[in-house]
Design a protein around this motif. Structure first.
Motif, PDB file in Angstrom:
ATOM      1  N   LEU A 342       0.828  -1.210   0.000  1.00 22.87           N
ATOM      2  CA  LEU A 342       0.000   0.000   0.000  1.00 22.87           C
ATOM      3  C   LEU A 342       0.863   1.261   0.000  1.00 22.87           C
ATOM      4  O   LEU A 342       0.550   2.262   0.635  1.00 22.87           O
ATOM      5  CB  LEU A 342      -0.933  -0.006   1.209  1.00 22.87           C
ATOM      6  N   ASP A 343       1.989   1.187  -0.741  1.00 19.58           N
ATOM      7  CA  ASP A 343       2.853   2.351  -0.976  1.00 19.58           C
ATOM      8  C   ASP A 343       3.428   2.928   0.310  1.00 19.58           C
ATOM      9  O   ASP A 343       3.773   4.116   0.364  1.00 19.58           O
ATOM     10  CB  ASP A 343       2.084   3.462  -1.725  1.00 19.58           C
ATOM     11  N   GLU A 344       3.533   2.096   1.349  1.00 17.79           N
ATOM     12  CA  GLU A 344       4.054   2.525   2.652  1.00 17.79           C
ATOM     13  C   GLU A 344       3.292   3.733   3.191  1.00 17.79           C
ATOM     14  O   GLU A 344       3.856   4.595   3.877  1.00 17.79           O
ATOM     15  CB  GLU A 344       5.561   2.795   2.574  1.00 17.79           C
ATOM     16  N   GLY A 372       3.229  -2.390  11.858  1.00 15.40           N
ATOM     17  CA  GLY A 372       3.622  -1.818  10.574  1.00 15.40           C
ATOM     18  C   GLY A 372       4.960  -2.314  10.060  1.00 15.40           C
ATOM     19  O   GLY A 372       5.726  -1.549   9.454  1.00 15.40           O
ATOM     20  N   MET A 373       5.248  -3.600  10.275  1.00 18.51           N
ATOM     21  CA  MET A 373       6.502  -4.142   9.744  1.00 18.51           C
ATOM     22  C   MET A 373       6.503  -4.104   8.228  1.00 18.51           C
ATOM     23  O   MET A 373       5.452  -4.121   7.583  1.00 18.51           O
ATOM     24  CB  MET A 373       6.732  -5.567  10.269  1.00 18.51           C
ATOM     25  N   LEU A 374       7.699  -4.068   7.661  1.00 21.59           N
ATOM     26  CA  LEU A 374       7.889  -3.984   6.221  1.00 21.59           C
ATOM     27  C   LEU A 374       8.555  -5.252   5.716  1.00 21.59           C
ATOM     28  O   LEU A 374       9.224  -5.963   6.468  1.00 21.59           O
ATOM     29  CB  LEU A 374       8.759  -2.770   5.867  1.00 21.59           C
ATOM     30  N   GLY A 375       8.393  -5.543   4.425  1.00 20.76           N
ATOM     31  CA  GLY A 375       9.042  -6.717   3.864  1.00 20.76           C
ATOM     32  C   GLY A 375       8.616  -6.996   2.447  1.00 20.76           C
ATOM     33  O   GLY A 375       7.456  -6.814   2.085  1.00 20.76           O
ATOM     34  N   LYS A 376       9.587  -7.389   1.629  1.00 17.98           N
ATOM     35  CA  LYS A 376       9.336  -7.771   0.240  1.00 17.98           C
ATOM     36  C   LYS A 376      10.085  -9.063  -0.048  1.00 17.98           C
ATOM     37  O   LYS A 376      10.908  -9.514   0.749  1.00 17.98           O
ATOM     38  CB  LYS A 376       9.827  -6.682  -0.717  1.00 17.98           C
ATOM     39  N   PHE A 386      10.433  -9.777  14.733  1.00 16.40           N
ATOM     40  CA  PHE A 386       9.519  -8.818  15.357  1.00 16.40           C
ATOM     41  C   PHE A 386      10.332  -7.822  16.179  1.00 16.40           C
ATOM     42  O   PHE A 386      11.285  -8.189  16.861  1.00 16.40           O
ATOM     43  CB  PHE A 386       8.528  -9.567  16.254  1.00 16.40           C
ATOM     44  N   LEU A 387       9.923  -6.548  16.156  1.00 17.45           N
ATOM     45  CA  LEU A 387      10.604  -5.503  16.916  1.00 17.45           C
ATOM     46  C   LEU A 387       9.821  -5.227  18.199  1.00 17.45           C
ATOM     47  O   LEU A 387       8.794  -4.548  18.191  1.00 17.45           O
ATOM     48  CB  LEU A 387      10.720  -4.216  16.095  1.00 17.45           C
ATOM     49  N   TRP A 388      10.310  -5.758  19.310  1.00 17.92           N
ATOM     50  CA  TRP A 388       9.634  -5.584  20.593  1.00 17.92           C
ATOM     51  C   TRP A 388      10.002  -4.257  21.240  1.00 17.92           C
ATOM     52  O   TRP A 388       9.178  -3.622  21.895  1.00 17.92           O
ATOM     53  CB  TRP A 388       9.979  -6.737  21.532  1.00 17.92           C
ATOM     54  N   ASP A 389      11.247  -3.857  21.078  1.00 12.20           N
ATOM     55  CA  ASP A 389      11.729  -2.618  21.678  1.00 12.20           C
ATOM     56  C   ASP A 389      12.872  -2.102  20.804  1.00 12.20           C
ATOM     57  O   ASP A 389      13.279  -2.781  19.846  1.00 12.20           O
ATOM     58  CB  ASP A 389      12.219  -2.890  23.109  1.00 12.20           C
ATOM     59  N   MET A 390      13.391  -0.914  21.140  1.00 15.23           N
ATOM     60  CA  MET A 390      14.556  -0.429  20.419  1.00 15.23           C
ATOM     61  C   MET A 390      15.680  -1.453  20.563  1.00 15.23           C
ATOM     62  O   MET A 390      15.818  -2.102  21.608  1.00 15.23           O
ATOM     63  CB  MET A 390      14.999   0.931  20.959  1.00 15.23           C
ATOM     64  N   LYS A 391      16.473  -1.607  19.526  1.00 18.27           N
ATOM     65  CA  LYS A 391      17.434  -2.703  19.458  1.00 18.27           C
ATOM     66  C   LYS A 391      18.314  -2.801  20.703  1.00 18.27           C
ATOM     67  O   LYS A 391      18.586  -3.895  21.201  1.00 18.27           O
ATOM     68  CB  LYS A 391      18.296  -2.557  18.215  1.00 18.27           C
ATOM     69  N   ALA A 392      18.740  -1.670  21.229  1.00 24.89           N
ATOM     70  CA  ALA A 392      19.625  -1.681  22.396  1.00 24.89           C
ATOM     71  C   ALA A 392      18.952  -2.284  23.630  1.00 24.89           C
ATOM     72  O   ALA A 392      19.623  -2.814  24.520  1.00 24.89           O
ATOM     73  CB  ALA A 392      20.100  -0.263  22.696  1.00 24.89           C
ATOM     74  N   GLU A 409      15.126   2.010  12.156  1.00 26.66           N
ATOM     75  CA  GLU A 409      15.018   3.245  11.377  1.00 26.66           C
ATOM     76  C   GLU A 409      13.745   3.319  10.556  1.00 26.66           C
ATOM     77  O   GLU A 409      13.357   4.402  10.101  1.00 26.66           O
ATOM     78  CB  GLU A 409      16.243   3.387  10.450  1.00 26.66           C
ATOM     79  N   THR A 410      13.079   2.183  10.350  1.00 27.35           N
ATOM     80  CA  THR A 410      11.892   2.164   9.491  1.00 27.35           C
ATOM     81  C   THR A 410      10.619   1.731  10.208  1.00 27.35           C
ATOM     82  O   THR A 410       9.517   2.034   9.748  1.00 27.35           O
ATOM     83  CB  THR A 410      12.108   1.207   8.304  1.00 27.35           C
TER      84      THR A 410
END
Length: 517
Positions: A342-344, A372-376, A386-392, A409-410
């Motif tokens: 959907l064009d982000e 709102g994860m992304l992927g192609k 899955f992003l549960w928290d900021m990487k650190a 970043e995305t």
């Protein structure tokens, strides 16, 4: 003192009333399987509980409250059995779990904890083919008179010469070769998807009995609630559809004899005329038309395109059997992430979710869509961690792959989204709660809006027992004003500043409105 107590009681009562019309807040209900919500998880990418970089069963157990908070009623696990590949759709042992994910006891504990939270567990059952490293196949290669030879489909090279280089491309496979040379002798074996996945021979009664025993094991000894049947259309070749239909009826009979309330959902990638005859054997089928037509609707800004298609599919299915489950999807592990399709555009993404949750069916939600994860393509990048928290701070984020699309970043991690009122996560929670607390939206019939509508507007009615609602979605970036239905009684839901006032419905860009009669 008494007056203060009365005031406090009145205040509590007022807080318990919803803003629309002062009516009491409706009870959230579990409509699974016929209209409940199933959350699809790729264990490898979900939550890593032991720091080895790979998601695992204990990680899922730890995050069951996330599934519950979201409002989902069941989990579908992508393959969990032993396999040499990261995706695990090529099984080497049907009665074990992959050691990367934990032990069978870990999995049973996960099931028990899920059941305590009223969450059902469905697993991928891959029976169209095995791995070429499965003991059955290794035995079948040894000789033509090996007892396992007939577990697979073998043929002499000269009898299939015209087919060896034949290119077959289908909706669910771009494979260019179905017959494969094991590297010795004159015999080839059949593998629809690729050489590493030889097809089982379901003309062999012994194979069918093996499969029924595998089903019994997972239902009785492990305790799962049902199966998602991979590649259900390819048990027999495309030119033998009646054999396919008959097999799935037999499979269903065998499984219901073990567990009368078993849930079976099939993957049959095709148009409705091909899909519908599978319903007597597979009472739930994925509605891939829903996904593709919804994307097309946004591209064309044709609001009624999806509504008409869904009405057409449901009416067609009812001619086959009145008792079916329409497993609607907006994305899954094989398609680009919904936001990419959907064009982000965040507004399109949230509107697409509104459409999925206000339409008939039993919606499936792919893990990560709620943030709102992304992927192609390739597929690995549709299945990123899955992003549960900021990487650190994210001790549970899987690291088995270096993500390309879903990174800090995305994509805003869940921990941050929880505190953002306009986040994807809170939007999903809100619209799922709306569906689960209004029977018309969960269980109601679909009737198309018959009045004149501007091209980008989708409008339809949902009716169930004593509740009727009318739903409006604007699939364009322009504000649209419509005449409001005269009979509508109250505002049930508004998204994107949509309004109902003065005899008009005002739909700003990518907005939704639900009115109750």
């Amino acid at each position: 003192m008494v007056n203060r107590s009365i005031q406090l009681i009145l205040s509590i009562l007022l807080i318990s009333l919803v803003s629309c019309g002062g009516s009491k807040e409706k009870k959230v209900e579990n409509h699974w399987p016929h209209a409940g919500i199933t959350y699809e998880i790729f264990v490898q990418s979900f939550y890593d509980s032991n720091g080895d970089g790979i998601g695992d069963f204990n990680g899922v157990t730890k995050k069951l409250d996330h599934v519950k908070e979201l409002g989902a009623n069941a989990i579908w696990f992508m393959p969990v059995m032993e396999s040499p590949s990261y995706h695990k759709y090529d099984v080497t042992n049907y009665k074990s779990v992959h050691p990367d994910y934990g032990t069978m006891d870990d999995f049973k504990s996960l099931i028990a904890e899920a059941h305590k939270k009223d969450i059902k567990i469905v697993i991928d059952l891959i029976i169209n083919h095995t791995s070429n490293k499965h003991p059955w196949f290794l035995e079948s290669q040894k000789s033509r008179d090996n007892p396992f030879r007939d577990y697979y489909v073998w043929a002499q090279k000269d009898t299939i010469a015209d087919f060896i280089n034949k290119k077959t491309i289908t909706l669910d496979s771009d494979n260019i070769r179905q017959w494969h040379d094991p590297g010795f002798g004159e015999d080839y074996y059949y593998g629809f998807f690729y050489g590493g996945m030889p097809d089982l021979n379901f003309d062999n009664p012994k194979v069918r009995e093996e499969i029924y025993e595998i089903g019994r094991f997972w239902l009785e000894e492990v305790g799962v609630d049902g199966f998602r049947l991979d590649a259900a259309k390819h048990i027999f070749p495309d030119d033998r559809p009646l054999d396919n239909h008959a097999f799935w009826k037999e499979f269903r009979d065998k499984m219901t004899a073990i567990k009368p309330d078993i849930y079976l959902v099939g993957e049959v990638y095709d148009k409705k005329e091909i899909v519908a005859p599978y319903l007597p054997g597979l009472p739930a089928l994925f509605n891939f038309d829903f996904h593709y037509t919804m994307i097309e609707s946004f591209k064309k800004e044709d609001g009624m395109l999806l509504a008409r298609k869904q009405k057409e599919v449901l009416d067609f299915y009812k001619e086959i059997t009145p008792d079916f489950i329409d497993a609607t999807i907006s994305s899954n592990h094989d398609q680009p992430r919904l936001l990419n399709s959907l064009d982000e555009n965040p507004k399109k993404m949230k509107l697409a979710t509104n459409i999925l949750m206000t339409m008939p069916g039993a919606p499936y939600l792919y893990y990560g869509e709620e943030i709102g994860m992304l992927g192609k393509k390739p597929d690995e990048n549709i299945r990123e961690p899955f992003l549960w928290d900021m990487k650190a701070n994210d001790k549970g984020r899987a690291t088995w792959i270096n993500p390309v699309y879903s990174i800090d970043e995305t994509v805003t991690p869940l921990a941050i989204q929880k505190s953002m009122s306009t986040s994807y996560f809170n939007h999903y929670k809100e619209i799922i709660k709306l569906r689960n607390s209004n029977r018309a939206l969960a269980l109601g019939d679909l009737e198309l809006y018959e009045g004149e509508l501007p091209g980008p507007v989708m409008a339809f009615f949902r009716k169930h027992a004593d509740q009727e609602v009318v739903v409006f979605h604007n699939l364009s970036d322009q504000t649209i004003v419509l005449d409001a239905p005269e009979e509508a009684g109250s505002l049930l839901y508004s998204y994107g500043n949509a309004k109902w006032e003065g005899g008009n419905v005002t739909l700003p860009a990518y907005s939704s409105l639900v009115l109750e009669y």
